[in-house]
Design an enzyme around this catalytic site. Structure first.
Site, short mmCIF file in Angstrom:
data_model
loop_
_atom_site.label_atom_id
_atom_site.label_comp_id
_atom_site.label_asym_id
_atom_site.label_seq_id
_atom_site.Cartn_x
_atom_site.Cartn_y
_atom_site.Cartn_z
N ASP A 107 19.96 23.01 -17.62
CA ASP A 107 20.23 24.33 -18.22
C ASP A 107 18.97 25.02 -18.74
O ASP A 107 18.21 24.45 -19.54
CB ASP A 107 21.22 24.14 -19.37
CG ASP A 107 21.84 25.44 -19.82
OD1 ASP A 107 21.11 26.30 -20.35
OD2 ASP A 107 23.07 25.60 -19.67
N SER B 79 21.33 30.23 -17.55
CA SER B 79 22.63 29.61 -17.73
C SER B 79 23.75 30.58 -17.32
O SER B 79 23.76 31.06 -16.20
CB SER B 79 22.78 29.12 -19.18
OG SER B 79 23.85 28.24 -19.31
#
Length: 270
Positions: free
Chosen positions: A155, A41
């Protein structure tokens, strides 16, 4: 004696990830340079900048971010799988990385994403850097997932918030992992949970936010127990909201402080 290959595993945490910059700066000032880097991320954003030699540009950008600056990324588009369409973020990534591919980077780099179709962790080590970072930061509900080779990538924090294992698989002999969401107690204090639920709505929102943070913290702790780094750095970030991208200066300072405290342990193998 052969010096070990040092790996840096940069965890997810949205705005808290600016603390990674302080970690890297403190390490470099101590003469400790990562040979390989893996990121999840926001950790993938910082890691890609480090591997591409663009960390100075990133730091200059985030240190001066204001609320108004963030509005240019808010391209509302509910039809693409997220509240935001992600096109403005893509343009910003292209501005920094252009058409760079993993082979163009100065050091081995991996971005961690999650395949929403299979539930598997996906470690991206080739192809377009922009596409890999897009996938790693695609927080479900906010940004659209990225379609790659029959996968629907989102993510990486969904499966591996602090990518110690992927960093090791890049060839690292020693791994320094950075867990920017490790200060859960500080986050609970910020939410005011110790004050008790005075107002039902306010208490419900506080509890929901803290609970989501606890889920991510617990997942990270579980993964780190299996894929143990040699040194774990957990900056004190609990006082900052994960969505507040305007507080980079104090987050960078928090990363630096935590790293300086960890230097004696790191020097044992460097």
């Amino acid at each position: 004696m052969t010096r070990p290959i040092i790996g840096l595993a940069l965890g997810g945490g949205s705005a808290l990830g600016w603390a990674h910059i302080g970690v890297i700066r403190a390490l470099e000032e101590a003469g400790i340079h990562a040979h390989v880097v893996a990121g999840t991320s926001i950790g993938a954003v910082v890691g890609a900048c480090l591997a591409a030699g663009k960390l100075d540009e990133l730091e200059d950008l985030v240190r001066n971010v204001r609320v108004g600056d963030l509005l240019r990324f808010a391209d509302l588009n509910l039809g693409r799988g997220g509240i935001f369409g992600g096109r403005n973020i893509e343009r910003e990534l292209v501005r920094h990385f252009g058409a760079a591919r993993f082979d163009d980077l100065s050091k081995p780099f991996a971005a961690v994403a999650a395949d929403l179709l299979s539930g598997d962790e996906v470690v991206i080590r080739e192809g377009s850097v922009v596409r890999a970072v897009q996938a790693s930061i695609a927080l479900p509900g906010l940004l659209p997932p990225v379609q790659v080779d029959g996968m629907l990538l989102a993510d990486g924090g969904l499966v591996n918030p602090v990518p110690s294992g992927p960093c090791r698989r890049l060839g690292a002999d020693r791994v320094i992992a950075v867990h920017v969401q490790g200060d859960y107690k500080g986050r609970a204090r910020r939410a005011g949970l110790q004050d008790g639920p005075e107002l039902p709505l306010a208490a419900g929102m506080r509890i929901a936010r803290a609970s989501f943070g606890l889920i991510l913290h617990s997942l990270a702790e579980a993964r780190l127990a299996v894929e143990k780094p040699d040194v774990l750095i957990a900056p004190k970030t609990g006082h900052v909201d994960v969505a507040d991208f305007t507080r980079a200066r104090e987050l960078i300072a928090a990363g630096r402080t935590a790293t300086e405290a960890a230097l004696p342990a790191i020097r044992e193998f460097c």
